[in-house]
Design a protein around this motif. Sequence first.
Motif, PDB file in Angstrom:
ATOM      1  N   LYS A 169       0.799  -1.251  -0.017  1.00 56.69           N
ATOM      2  CA  LYS A 169      -0.032   0.053  -0.006  1.00 56.69           C
ATOM      3  C   LYS A 169       0.936   1.175   0.003  1.00 56.69           C
ATOM      4  O   LYS A 169       0.629   2.144   0.785  1.00 56.69           O
ATOM      5  N   SER A 170       1.701   1.171  -1.050  1.00 58.82           N
ATOM      6  CA  SER A 170       2.595   2.360  -0.983  1.00 58.82           C
ATOM      7  C   SER A 170       3.347   2.473  -2.334  1.00 58.82           C
ATOM      8  O   SER A 170       3.102   1.408  -3.076  1.00 58.82           O
ATOM      9  N   GLY A 171       3.818   3.560  -2.905  1.00 61.50           N
ATOM     10  CA  GLY A 171       4.445   3.924  -4.121  1.00 61.50           C
ATOM     11  C   GLY A 171       5.410   4.872  -4.301  1.00 61.50           C
ATOM     12  O   GLY A 171       5.675   5.553  -3.265  1.00 61.50           O
ATOM     13  N   THR A 172       5.804   5.217  -5.479  1.00 67.52           N
ATOM     14  CA  THR A 172       6.936   6.143  -5.560  1.00 67.52           C
ATOM     15  C   THR A 172       6.559   6.922  -7.038  1.00 67.52           C
ATOM     16  O   THR A 172       6.030   6.200  -8.053  1.00 67.52           O
ATOM     17  N   THR A 173       6.602   8.052  -7.047  1.00 61.00           N
ATOM     18  CA  THR A 173       6.600   8.950  -8.354  1.00 61.00           C
ATOM     19  C   THR A 173       7.802   9.480  -8.775  1.00 61.00           C
ATOM     20  O   THR A 173       8.422  10.275  -7.781  1.00 61.00           O
ATOM     21  N   VAL A 174       8.235   9.617  -9.796  1.00 59.03           N
ATOM     22  CA  VAL A 174       9.454  10.459 -10.609  1.00 59.03           C
ATOM     23  C   VAL A 174       9.043  11.347 -11.592  1.00 59.03           C
ATOM     24  O   VAL A 174       8.231  11.025 -12.486  1.00 59.03           O
ATOM     25  N   LEU A 175       9.708  12.518 -11.445  1.00 62.36           N
ATOM     26  CA  LEU A 175       9.448  13.371 -12.434  1.00 62.36           C
ATOM     27  C   LEU A 175      10.822  13.643 -13.333  1.00 62.36           C
ATOM     28  O   LEU A 175      11.748  13.998 -12.359  1.00 62.36           O
ATOM     29  N   ILE A 176      10.982  13.580 -14.418  1.00 61.25           N
ATOM     30  CA  ILE A 176      12.184  13.816 -15.165  1.00 61.25           C
ATOM     31  C   ILE A 176      12.071  14.592 -16.438  1.00 61.25           C
ATOM     32  O   ILE A 176      10.695  14.836 -16.752  1.00 61.25           O
ATOM     33  N   GLY A 177      13.264  15.194 -16.887  1.00 58.44           N
ATOM     34  CA  GLY A 177      12.888  16.278 -18.044  1.00 58.44           C
ATOM     35  C   GLY A 177      13.986  15.579 -19.083  1.00 58.44           C
ATOM     36  O   GLY A 177      14.698  14.759 -18.875  1.00 58.44           O
TER      37      GLY A 177
END
Length: 346
Positions: free
Chosen positions: A26-34
Amino acid sequence: MQPGPRNLITDVPGLQVGNAKNPALKSGTTVLIGAEPFTAAVHVMGGAPGTRETDLLAPDKSVAKVDALVLSGGSAFGLDACSGVSEGLRAQGRGFTLGPAIIPIVPGAILFDLLNGGDKSWTTNPYLELGRAALAAAAPEFALGSHGAGTGATTASLKGGLGSASLVLDNGVTVAALVAANPMGSVTTAGTHHFWAAPFEIEDEFGGLGPDPRAGLGRDLDSAKLRAMRKIMGSPDAALGERANTTIAIVATDADLTKAQSQRLAIAAHDGIGRAVVPAHTPMDGDLVFAVSTNTNDSSDGEAILPDLCHAAALCLSRAIARGIYHAQPEDDDLLPCWQENAAGR
């Protein structure tokens, strides 16, 4: 101002977002890249932040650009997601180079979701692998609600979630927000139907119910979230507040901004949290906003349009918070109901 074609932070040209989640955890990760490293800054207004490499984002520090930003669940364990993203970027040959060394610069922030009903009995920290998976999934389109860093998020009365929204200014500059909303406060008025952010909604993007017509709102600070967490702990009087909350966000633009101007953008964007969460910026939250500039649109003077950018960023962040809760999905053993479930039964 109108939303961009996706109404997502990826309406800012060159940006991509990747989500990864572990349903059992019940968890997770988000990444922002360019497409290229980007200018970044940060501002913290909550009293209990959890961060990695944020000091280097101050205007007086020498690092000019970063390679990615990470939002993650997992509390302190979730900071290891940044390591997973760093390893993935290094394998791609992306990062600051010094001779043969390649060093990706990946600041990040975490939220607390360790008491949300998921299986936290791991023997190896799962967040490094979640970081790798989120990077591998990076794309212009991504899911909202119970995904990425919003997977295990909760609010005072409803499931939290991952949200995003965008606006395109009349001069063609794009401003957008990405948020994992896990606040101590509520995102809706009493009754859990009307969003605090309703005055800023565009085209029924989070239900179209409009503002709550009642007056005298905001005085009830009862939290179903804290009651549920105390039940898990087996202690109705446990002091949880200082460890159990946070709204972490990124606002982005293609306008040509310096680090100092980007920091001002991050500061102003916090207004968006204050308009969408009641109460916000408490000693028990780690409220934090990163600001990103891809510096790819030089058609307008960044300094001249900075007031407009700041206003738009706050609007986007309020809408993104509401959209994250609006899109949350029910899952087994949830602590709290989803907005959609409550709306169906109202």
